[in-house]
Design an enzyme around this catalytic site. Structure first.
Site, PDB file in Angstrom:
ATOM      1  N   ASP A 187      52.745  40.446  47.902  1.00 45.45           N
ATOM      2  CA  ASP A 187      51.732  41.318  48.497  1.00 45.45           C
ATOM      3  C   ASP A 187      50.522  41.321  47.555  1.00 45.45           C
ATOM      4  O   ASP A 187      50.481  42.042  46.567  1.00 45.45           O
ATOM      5  CB  ASP A 187      52.294  42.734  48.665  1.00 45.45           C
ATOM      6  CG  ASP A 187      51.282  43.704  49.257  1.00 45.45           C
ATOM      7  OD1 ASP A 187      50.077  43.380  49.290  1.00 45.45           O
ATOM      8  OD2 ASP A 187      51.683  44.807  49.674  1.00 45.45           O
ATOM      9  N   PHE A 197      53.858  50.172  46.818  1.00 45.12           N
ATOM     10  CA  PHE A 197      53.006  50.686  47.895  1.00 45.12           C
ATOM     11  C   PHE A 197      52.575  49.499  48.738  1.00 45.12           C
ATOM     12  O   PHE A 197      51.798  48.657  48.300  1.00 45.12           O
ATOM     13  CB  PHE A 197      51.777  51.420  47.371  1.00 45.12           C
ATOM     14  CG  PHE A 197      50.962  52.001  48.496  1.00 45.12           C
ATOM     15  CD1 PHE A 197      51.287  53.239  49.023  1.00 45.12           C
ATOM     16  CD2 PHE A 197      49.913  51.300  49.057  1.00 45.12           C
ATOM     17  CE1 PHE A 197      50.579  53.765  50.089  1.00 45.12           C
ATOM     18  CE2 PHE A 197      49.199  51.815  50.127  1.00 45.12           C
ATOM     19  CZ  PHE A 197      49.530  53.057  50.641  1.00 45.12           C
ATOM     20  N   LYS A 202      42.278  43.706  52.589  1.00 51.93           N
ATOM     21  CA  LYS A 202      41.204  44.352  51.836  1.00 51.93           C
ATOM     22  C   LYS A 202      40.004  43.443  51.615  1.00 51.93           C
ATOM     23  O   LYS A 202      39.150  43.320  52.467  1.00 51.93           O
ATOM     24  CB  LYS A 202      41.747  44.956  50.549  1.00 51.93           C
ATOM     25  CG  LYS A 202      42.712  46.128  50.803  1.00 51.93           C
ATOM     26  CD  LYS A 202      42.984  46.910  49.548  1.00 51.93           C
ATOM     27  CE  LYS A 202      44.041  47.985  49.775  1.00 51.93           C
ATOM     28  NZ  LYS A 202      43.652  49.028  50.728  1.00 51.93           N
TER      29      LYS A 202
END
Length: 401
Positions: free
Chosen positions: A226, A141, A255
């Site tokens: 990532d 994801f 984030k």
């Protein structure tokens, strides 16, 4: 209708139904706790998928934001501003890299990394134009743009959004032999999550990340990590890759970099890699804006103390000691994770992940399911041990153990 029911009805009347939220309407939050419109408090064990690593309403981050709000919030990159150089310098230092390319959201940063790898492949490695290939992992994801969902293996994220962007090949996560077989002369990058978050907090086998690092180095391929969810303290290290002494060619961050205050993301790498860009070839109106830089600088300063990494290490060890005995006992099939991050696979006899999340909601705890049977636990790193234990007690209660 209750205030909660009114709020949910109003939202559903005028918003696209691209999410299926739990039936709670949050009004305020502080630390690890949120309060709804009816005044009921909830322990947040999700932390905005790691965007809120430092808790809700962190005073240092709010003070940094307020101070910058009074000065200047946006210039666009059409001009220099006085927070930009410090942000890039400090983030590069934190990552042990040379250059920073700031964006806003995690998906933007992943798209930027994809463009970077392709351009590096053509300009530096010498791959023929239009032939660049990036290898990804099943269950990944990385976001929801049309290019990113093109290499997703999740039907829910991918279906009905074609035609899909070419240039990607997916291999099983954790399978080094499959990865090695997929690399060819046109491969420019391997893009991986060091721990797969949305897939259920999947930790790869020991030795996998060092194997990826060696393979990519030997084959002249970029290793892009990532670390949008796994990075910036969540696993007990600044970056999840550090657990196996791995340094990728490229970090993708987001984030927690914005502290839950503003969206901030970045691609961080060497001068050889990010130096392929020339003015006008990539950018973002809000990327690297003064407000974002001010908040992110405070996040970086907090991470440099090591305090939050240490809390994630200590509380994470406690979390896994408490969750581990649940696995195999009939209520929970498996527990995975690292640091203050866990994926808990619920046995069907106890209901779906959604059902367990709703029962926890009724007892004042907020989590969210993924892929039907799994709930993720990822509280703010500043959570107290007492609050964490209380939340785990509620989990045991709803599971009947």
């Amino acid at each position: 209708m209750t205030s909660t029911e009114r709020g949910i009805a109003a939202a559903e009347a005028h918003s696209a139904h691209n999410y299926h939220p739990l039936p709670v309407v949050v009004a305020t939050a502080e630390g690890a706790w949120m309060t709804d419109v009816a005044g009921r408090r909830y322990l947040d064990l999700l932390a905005g998928y790691s965007a809120l690593n430092f808790g809700h309403g962190n005073r240092r981050l709010l003070d940094a934001a307020r101070a910058q709000l009074e000065r200047v919030t946006l210039t666009s990159r059409a001009f220099h501003h006085d927070r930009f150089a410090d942000f890039c310098t400090r983030l590069a230092e934190l990552c042990g890299m040379e250059l920073v390319l700031p964006m806003n959201t995690g998906a933007e940063a992943v798209e930027t990394a994809v463009k970077t790898a392709r351009k590096w492949g053509y300009r530096v490695k010498g791959v023929p134009d239009g032939r660049a290939k990036i290898i990804v992992a099943d269950g990944n994801f990385h976001g929801r743009t049309t290019t990113i969902v093109s290499f997703s293996t999740d039907p829910e994220a991918r279906a009905d959004f074609g035609p899909y962007t070419p240039g990607f090949e997916s291999v099983p996560y954790g399978d080094l032999a499959a990865l090695a077989a997929a690399v060819d002369e046109h491969t420019v990058a391997v893009l991986l999550e060091p721990i797969q978050g949305e897939a259920g907090v999947l930790v790869p086998p020991a030795g996998y990340l060092p194997g990826v690092r060696k393979l990519t180095r030997d084959r002249d391929v970029l290793f892009i990590a990532d670390e949008i969810q796994s990075g910036l303290g969540r696993t007990g290290r600044t970056f999840a890759c550090e657990h196996e002494d791995v340094v990728p060619d490229v970090y993708v961050l987001g984030k927690a970099l914005g502290g839950g205050v503003v969206p901030v993301s970045a691609v961080v790498s060497s001068r050889e890699v990010l130096g392929v860009f020339a003015p006008g070839e990539h950018g973002s109106t809000f990327g690297g804006n003064p407000l974002a830089c001010a908040v992110a600088l405070e996040v970086i300063a907090m991470l440099r103390t090591g305090e939050f990494q240490q809390r994630a290490t200590e509380l994470g060890a406690h979390l896994h000691r408490e969750l581990g005995p649940l696995a195999g006992g009939g209520a929970v099939d498996a527990v995975r994770g690292r640091g203050l991050w866990a994926g808990v696979d619920i046995n069907p006899s106890r209901g779906s992940g959604r059902a367990v999340s709703e029962r926890l909601l009724a007892r004042g705890v907020l989590v969210k399911e993924t892929h039907g049977a799994t709930i993720r636990i990822a509280p703010p790193l500043m959570i107290s041990k007492a609050d964490l234990d209380w939340g785990l007690d509620q989990l045991r209660h709803v599971l009947g153990v």
